[in-house]
Design an enzyme around this catalytic site. Structure first.
Site, PDB file in Angstrom:
ATOM      1  N   CYS A 131       0.946  -1.138   0.082  1.00 29.89           N
ATOM      2  CA  CYS A 131       0.010   0.060  -0.198  1.00 29.89           C
ATOM      3  C   CYS A 131       0.978   1.431   0.009  1.00 29.89           C
ATOM      4  O   CYS A 131       0.279   2.462  -0.311  1.00 29.89           O
ATOM      5  CB  CYS A 131      -1.021   0.202   1.109  1.00 29.89           C
ATOM      6  SG  CYS A 131      -0.301  -0.690   2.627  1.00 29.89           S
ATOM      7  N   HIS A 226      -2.368   6.367   4.215  1.00 30.84           N
ATOM      8  CA  HIS A 226      -0.659   6.411   4.237  1.00 30.84           C
ATOM      9  C   HIS A 226      -0.311   7.638   3.705  1.00 30.84           C
ATOM     10  O   HIS A 226      -0.714   8.359   2.762  1.00 30.84           O
ATOM     11  CB  HIS A 226      -0.039   5.133   3.546  1.00 30.84           C
ATOM     12  CG  HIS A 226      -0.360   3.954   4.429  1.00 30.84           C
ATOM     13  ND1 HIS A 226      -1.199   3.879   5.370  1.00 30.84           N
ATOM     14  CD2 HIS A 226      -0.203   2.642   4.071  1.00 30.84           C
ATOM     15  CE1 HIS A 226      -1.184   2.482   5.641  1.00 30.84           C
ATOM     16  NE2 HIS A 226      -0.576   1.920   4.828  1.00 30.84           N
TER      17      HIS A 226
HETATM   18  N1  LIG Z   1      -4.724  -2.995   4.863  1.00 31.61           N
HETATM   19  C1  LIG Z   1      -4.238  -2.671   4.004  1.00 31.61           C
HETATM   20  O1  LIG Z   1      -3.828  -1.362   3.689  1.00 31.61           O
HETATM   21  C2  LIG Z   1      -3.475  -3.531   2.865  1.00 31.61           C
HETATM   22  C3  LIG Z   1      -3.111  -2.839   1.595  1.00 31.61           C
HETATM   23  C4  LIG Z   1      -2.423  -3.767   0.710  1.00 31.61           C
HETATM   24  C5  LIG Z   1      -2.433  -5.170   1.062  1.00 31.61           C
HETATM   25  N2  LIG Z   1      -3.169  -5.826   2.075  1.00 31.61           N
HETATM   26  C6  LIG Z   1      -3.138  -7.078   2.324  1.00 31.61           C
HETATM   27  O2  LIG Z   1      -4.292  -7.621   2.231  1.00 31.61           O
HETATM   28  C7  LIG Z   1      -4.596  -8.956   2.856  1.00 31.61           C
HETATM   29  C8  LIG Z   1      -5.548  -8.526   4.206  1.00 31.61           C
HETATM   30  O3  LIG Z   1      -5.337  -7.418   4.764  1.00 31.61           O
HETATM   31  P1  LIG Z   1      -6.544  -6.716   5.540  1.00 31.61           P
HETATM   32  O4  LIG Z   1      -6.047  -5.416   6.092  1.00 31.61           O
HETATM   33  O5  LIG Z   1      -7.802  -6.728   4.715  1.00 31.61           O
HETATM   34  O6  LIG Z   1      -6.498  -7.815   6.865  1.00 31.61           O
HETATM   35  P2  LIG Z   1      -7.808  -7.997   7.853  1.00 31.61           P
HETATM   36  O7  LIG Z   1      -8.544  -6.789   8.077  1.00 31.61           O
HETATM   37  O8  LIG Z   1      -7.164  -8.887   9.100  1.00 31.61           O
HETATM   38  O9  LIG Z   1      -8.702  -9.064   6.988  1.00 31.61           O
HETATM   39  C9  LIG Z   1      -8.350 -10.313   6.615  1.00 31.61           C
HETATM   40  C10 LIG Z   1      -9.206 -11.206   6.118  1.00 31.61           C
HETATM   41  O10 LIG Z   1      -8.825 -12.375   5.707  1.00 31.61           O
HETATM   42  C11 LIG Z   1      -9.741 -13.401   6.020  1.00 31.61           C
HETATM   43  N3  LIG Z   1      -8.962 -14.775   6.455  1.00 31.61           N
HETATM   44  C12 LIG Z   1      -8.003 -14.918   7.323  1.00 31.61           C
HETATM   45  N4  LIG Z   1      -7.527 -16.158   7.231  1.00 31.61           N
HETATM   46  C13 LIG Z   1      -8.300 -16.716   6.140  1.00 31.61           C
HETATM   47  C14 LIG Z   1      -8.121 -18.111   5.602  1.00 31.61           C
HETATM   48  N5  LIG Z   1      -7.467 -18.923   6.032  1.00 31.61           N
HETATM   49  N6  LIG Z   1      -9.090 -18.259   4.830  1.00 31.61           N
HETATM   50  C15 LIG Z   1      -9.861 -17.517   4.366  1.00 31.61           C
HETATM   51  N7  LIG Z   1     -10.065 -16.170   4.570  1.00 31.61           N
HETATM   52  C16 LIG Z   1      -9.191 -15.741   5.680  1.00 31.61           C
HETATM   53  C17 LIG Z   1     -10.365 -12.877   7.156  1.00 31.61           C
HETATM   54  O11 LIG Z   1     -11.719 -13.614   7.406  1.00 31.61           O
HETATM   55  P3  LIG Z   1     -12.336 -13.639   9.008  1.00 31.61           P
HETATM   56  O12 LIG Z   1     -13.121 -12.294   9.218  1.00 31.61           O
HETATM   57  O13 LIG Z   1     -13.338 -14.764   8.663  1.00 31.61           O
HETATM   58  O14 LIG Z   1     -11.171 -13.932   9.816  1.00 31.61           O
HETATM   59  C18 LIG Z   1     -10.755 -11.473   6.957  1.00 31.61           C
HETATM   60  O15 LIG Z   1     -11.687 -11.355   5.940  1.00 31.61           O
HETATM   61  C19 LIG Z   1      -3.099  -9.015   3.655  1.00 31.61           C
HETATM   62  O16 LIG Z   1      -2.321  -9.976   2.768  1.00 31.61           O
HETATM   63  C20 LIG Z   1      -2.454  -7.708   3.608  1.00 31.61           C
HETATM   64  O17 LIG Z   1      -1.029  -7.716   3.554  1.00 31.61           O
HETATM   65  C21 LIG Z   1      -3.682  -4.915   3.129  1.00 31.61           C
END
Ligand SMILES: NC(=O)c1ccc[n+]([C@@H]2O[C@H](COP(=O)([O-])OP(=O)(O)OC[C@H]3O[C@@H](n4cnc5c(N)ncnc54)[C@H](OP(=O)(O)O)[C@@H]3O)[C@@H](O)[C@H]2O)c1
Length: 319
Positions: A131, A226
């Site tokens: 990001c 950010h």
């Molecule tokens: N946040 C950012 O700014 C950003 C930017 C770029 C990339 N990312 C990347 O995007 C990804 C998610 O980030 P996030 O910030 O959205 O995280 P988050 O809020 O913690 O959400 C994680 C999501 O993944 C699901 N999940 C976790 N383990 C799983 C599994 N084994 N099988 C299926 N679903 C699963 C969770 O489901 P439950 O609710 O059921 O637990 C939830 O929907 C990460 O890899 C992160 O590095 C994030």
């Protein structure tokens, strides 16, 4: 493809909920997947609701989805993306699983959108960058095209939503008197994984494998958005006025002039990378200093991935 069947995996997360919001706004239909923890719950989808299904290998491998947008952790992506890909789906993955693996396109549409189509010749997997990398390359690419980058230094001010929905809840619950700047990354010697990712991803996207880049990445007590202070050096002279004119014409970039300047609050909820404070870097021969803010959940994640998806859907319709 008239009406693609889209699956959002990680739909309950910080990025997934914005992905659903953007898909509904754009008139797409979608199915929502997450872990067993949230299977059976419902999420808002436009004026309606959508059922959350468990992201099992069987569900993702059923072959009834054309395109998956993954925003789960790196471990879950490594397990689930190959299953969806083997079933014939296009997969846009927002984790670190594929970003730096040779042969997988790492794409910011405004910078190297053409690379996305390469995935259609292989296993249809495209990686979405970090990001901070996305807004940084949106700003650096047009300046590089004009004057050839020779060196980049960057300091980041990253919001807690970059670490997921739980960290947003934690900040909301924390008394303001306890807010702090933290560097809660994994360490690789003296450098954090976030800092080395920013360098390696920027080099890959801009196809400048030797570009010197140093980053210091810091998490700040901000919910969304950010920011980055950038010091960029060039082979050719490039004045602040010229850089301002170039960036004013660049896609997905909005230039702010003093007394206005980018802030995460102004960037949050918007699609543009806000850039301002464009000035000569007095410490370098051909250097500029700039400051940007962007919504890490939108252009830094969900929006960029949907833009990649739209390139691939158009490409696969032609192919
Ligand atoms: N946040 C950012 O700014 C950003 C930017 C770029 C990339 N990312 C990347 O995007 C990804 C998610 O980030 P996030 O910030 O959205 O995280 P988050 O809020 O913690 O959400 C994680 C999501 O993944 C699901 N999940 C976790 N383990 C799983 C599994 N084994 N099988 C299926 N679903 C699963 C969770 O489901 P439950 O609710 O059921 O637990 C939830 O929907 C990460 O890899 C992160 O590095 C994030």
């Amino acid at each position: 493809m008239a009406s693609p069947r889209i699956g959002v995996v990680g739909a309950t997360g910080a990025v997934g909920t914005i992905t659903l919001e953007l898909l509904a706004e754009r008139g797409y239909d979608a199915r929502a997947f997450a872990s067993a923890r949230s299977a059976g719950t419902r999420l808002p989808f436009g004026d309606d609701e959508i059922l959350v299904e468990e992201a099992t290998p069987e569900a993702l491998g059923a072959g009834d989805i054309d395109l998956f947008l993954f925003s789960v952790g790196t471990g879950a992506s490594r397990e689930l993306v190959p299953i969806a890909s083997a079933a014939g789906a296009i997969c846009i993955d927002k984790s670190s699983a594929y970003r730096l693996v040779d042969g997988y396109p790492l794409v910011v549409p405004e910078v190297n959108g053409g690379r996305a189509l390469e995935a259609l010749q292989r296993d249809r997997i495209v990686a979405n960058p970090n990001c901070c990398t996305i807004p940084l390359t949106c700003v650096l690419k047009p300046l590089h095209d004009a004057a050839v980058l020779t060196r980049v230094r960057v300091a980041t001010y990253q919001s807690v939503s970059g670490a997921g929905a739980q960290r947003m809840e934690a900040l909301r619950a924390e008394p303001a008197s306890e807010h702090n700047l933290v560097m809660d990354w994994s360490w690789e010697g003296d450098e954090s994984d976030e800092e080395s990712k920013l360098r390696a991803e920027t080099r890959k996207i801009m196809e400048l494998p030797d570009l010197p880049i140093t980053a210091t990445c810091v998490r700040v007590p901000v919910l969304v958005g950010h920011s980055e202070a950038i010091w960029a050096e060039f082979e050719e002279p490039l004045s602040a006025a010229e850089a301002t004119a170039i960036l004013s014409e660049s896609p997905s970039v909005r230039v702010l002039r003093l007394p206005a300047y980018p802030t995460p609050r102004d960037a949050a909820g918007g699609d543009d990378v806000l850039v301002g404070r464009i000035r000569r870097d007095e410490a370098a021969d051909n250097g500029l200093a700039l400051f940007l803010s962007s919504d890490n959940l939108r252009k830094g994640a969900a929006l960029n991935a949907i833009q990649i998806a739209e390139l691939l859907l158009a490409g696969s319709a032609v192919a």
